[in-house]
Scaffold this active site. Structure first.
Site, PDB file in Angstrom:
ATOM      1  N   HIS A 144     -11.020   3.429   1.442  1.00 54.18           N
ATOM      2  CA  HIS A 144      -9.741   2.840   1.051  1.00 54.18           C
ATOM      3  C   HIS A 144      -8.727   2.927   2.191  1.00 54.18           C
ATOM      4  CE1 HIS A 144      -5.673   3.232  -0.861  1.00 54.18           C
ATOM      5  NE2 HIS A 144      -6.056   2.069  -1.367  1.00 54.18           N
ATOM      6  N   GLU A 152      -9.469   0.279   4.627  1.00 57.30           N
ATOM      7  CA  GLU A 152      -8.996  -1.021   4.140  1.00 57.30           C
ATOM      8  C   GLU A 152      -7.552  -1.263   4.582  1.00 57.30           C
ATOM      9  OE1 GLU A 152      -6.857  -2.568   0.329  1.00 57.30           O
ATOM     10  OE2 GLU A 152      -8.679  -1.474  -0.226  1.00 57.30           O
ATOM     11  N   HIS A 153      -6.715  -0.231   4.469  1.00 56.24           N
ATOM     12  CA  HIS A 153      -5.330  -0.352   4.928  1.00 56.24           C
ATOM     13  C   HIS A 153      -5.258  -0.620   6.430  1.00 56.24           C
ATOM     14  CE1 HIS A 153      -2.611   1.194   1.560  1.00 56.24           C
ATOM     15  NE2 HIS A 153      -3.825   1.159   1.023  1.00 56.24           N
ATOM     16  N   GLU A 190       0.734   6.114  -2.631  1.00 52.16           N
ATOM     17  CA  GLU A 190      -0.018   5.293  -3.573  1.00 52.16           C
ATOM     18  C   GLU A 190      -0.762   6.170  -4.566  1.00 52.16           C
ATOM     19  OE1 GLU A 190      -3.703   2.044  -3.538  1.00 52.16           O
ATOM     20  OE2 GLU A 190      -2.621   2.475  -1.672  1.00 52.16           O
TER      21      GLU A 190
END
Length: 458
Positions: A69, A72-73, A149
């Site tokens: 994840h 992905e950023h 997040e």
């Protein structure tokens, strides 16, 4: 564009030799291992372009949970020829929208564009498939973005905390034990080299599937793929260990205490999925799908009819099952009791409904209604080009034949009442049951602790 000066224009001038062709879907395999699947849908002059990588949280190990994840950023933070966030600016300038998502079994990037702008997508995605630049300063900034997040989506949401605790209890050695976003201690300690190694290991043409759905011609898309993805070098992809979940030998229960207004519970039983089933038992997964519809298939389903409106014991109650996972999964029931009733009261009412499935056959009328609803939902979802692309990409990435999407309706229609009863008897047993319960703490205490934390911070 100057930013793409390093892309070789002398791409392969080969005739397309598809590995699979159906009425509207064509599949190709490039020499570097990249798979291209094109589905023509000419109803509107748009195209959905998706790049799927076979890597997600279930590929991770302790210490680097959530790194897929985090990567992905970072995929939006610059390449050899693109500055930070320039990717998104170019897509927007071409009238498109774009985003990405990470799951347990995959990471995917997508754009929705006017059909003549597909080349823009391919240029950009080929650039960051092999030429990502992971800058230490950008990573430090994204550390806090991802940490925030996690705080917003999990730490500050009691039901999300329950789901995380449930998975960590239900799965012992399966990598589904880990949250997709990662544990906070891991999020805060990735180094740039950790991300570079993960990127180099998994982001390669021979570990990717490009899915295109929209108003396109398959052969033209193939030629574009050859031009932009064809020159990229393949990578030696790591071989995954099986990580098959150990046998559960008894009910597992866990309590989560957190500030909340209402109690809540999540219970689940270990069940097979399409990927893990023998061919002779594949029907079980579709019977479980129908069973989920019997319990929670709209206002006329049993949970809503009997527990929400009938006994008025549940403020909300639902059931869910994902038959398309890479590894064996769980059939989940969640619920919140009405005021004046306890979690134990609602759980007992749920068990009564489960026991009825074991002892009484679902009537022909109810089975027909559930099947009609499931099929209607499937047909409705297929009306979206984005959903069509996502179904193809997801199935292919977890190692299944993407044509299973087309077979879904027929497999659901073939389920019998006897099969629904059989899977209820076989899988809804105490030995494989895990229960997580949210025990609400005072919200006032949570606000006081937050204020104290803010004061200490200043």
């Amino acid at each position: 564009m100057q930013m793409f000066k390093n892309i070789k224009l002398g791409y392969y001038l080969l005739l397309a030799i598809p590995t699979w062709v159906s009425a509207d879907v064509t599949e190709y395999q490039l020499e570097n291992g990249l798979k291209l699947i094109v589905k023509e849908d000419h109803r509107a002059p748009v195209v959905v372009s998706q790049v799927w990588y076979k890597v997600g949280s279930s590929y991770e190990h302790n210490g680097i949970t959530g790194i897929s994840h985090q990567l992905e950023h970072m995929m939006f933070k610059g390449t050899e020829n693109l500055g930070p966030n320039e990717f998104s600016k170019i897509i927007a300038a071409n009238g498109g929208s774009e985003n990405a998502f990470t799951g347990r079994d995959y990471t995917a990037y997508y754009q929705i564009l006017e059909k003549d702008r597909l080349e823009v997508s391919f240029r950009l995605e080929a650039e960051r498939m092999r030429k990502l630049v992971i800058d230490e300063a950008e990573l430090i900034k994204e550390h806090e973005v991802v940490a925030e997040e996690r705080r917003m989506r999990t730490d500050d949401k009691p039901q999300s905390l329950v789901r995380e605790a449930f998975n960590a209890t239900a799965f012992v050695n399966s990598p589904y034990h880990h949250p997709v976003i990662g544990w906070m201690s891991d999020i805060k300690n990735y180094k740039a080299d950790d991300l570079r190694d993960w990127y180099q290991k998994w982001y390669a043409p021979n570990n990717a599937t490009v899915v295109i759905v929209g108003d396109v011609q398959a052969e033209e898309v193939y030629q574009l793929a050859l031009r932009y993805f064809g020159p990229l070098k393949a990578e030696v992809i790591a071989e995954l260990k099986p990580q098959i979940e150990i046998e559960q030998r008894g009910k597992r229960t866990i309590e989560v205490r957190a500030p909340a207004e209402l109690p809540y519970f999540m219970m689940g039983w270990k069940v097979p999925v399409v990927k893990t089933s023998d061919d002779s038992l594949l029907w079980e997964t579709y019977a479980l799908e129908v069973l989920a519809g019997v319990l929670d298939g709209g206002n006329s389903a049993r949970f809503s009819r009997n527990l929400v409106r009938g006994e008025e014991i549940a403020a909300s109650v639902g059931a869910g099952y994902n038959l398309f996972s890479r590894l064996a999964d769980v059939f989940i029931v969640v619920g919140t009791p009405v005021k004046g009733k306890t979690v134990a009261d609602l759980q007992q009412a749920v068990f009564v409904q489960i026991d009825k499935l074991k002892t009484e056959l679902v009537s022909d009328a109810e089975l027909k209604r559930i099947k009609t609803q499931v099929v209607a939902n499937a047909v409705y979802e297929r009306d979206s080009v984005s959903y069509q692309a996502t179904q193809i990409g997801m199935l292919d990435t977890i190692g299944l034949d993407w044509q299973l999407s087309d077979a879904y309706v027929d497999n659901i229609q073939a389920v019998t009442a006897e099969q629904v009863q059989a899977v209820a008897k076989k899988y809804f047993i105490e030995q494989t049951l895990t229960i997580a319960e949210l025990i609400p703490l005072s919200l006032d205490n949570n606000q006081q602790s937050q204020q104290a934390g803010d004061n200490n911070a200043h």
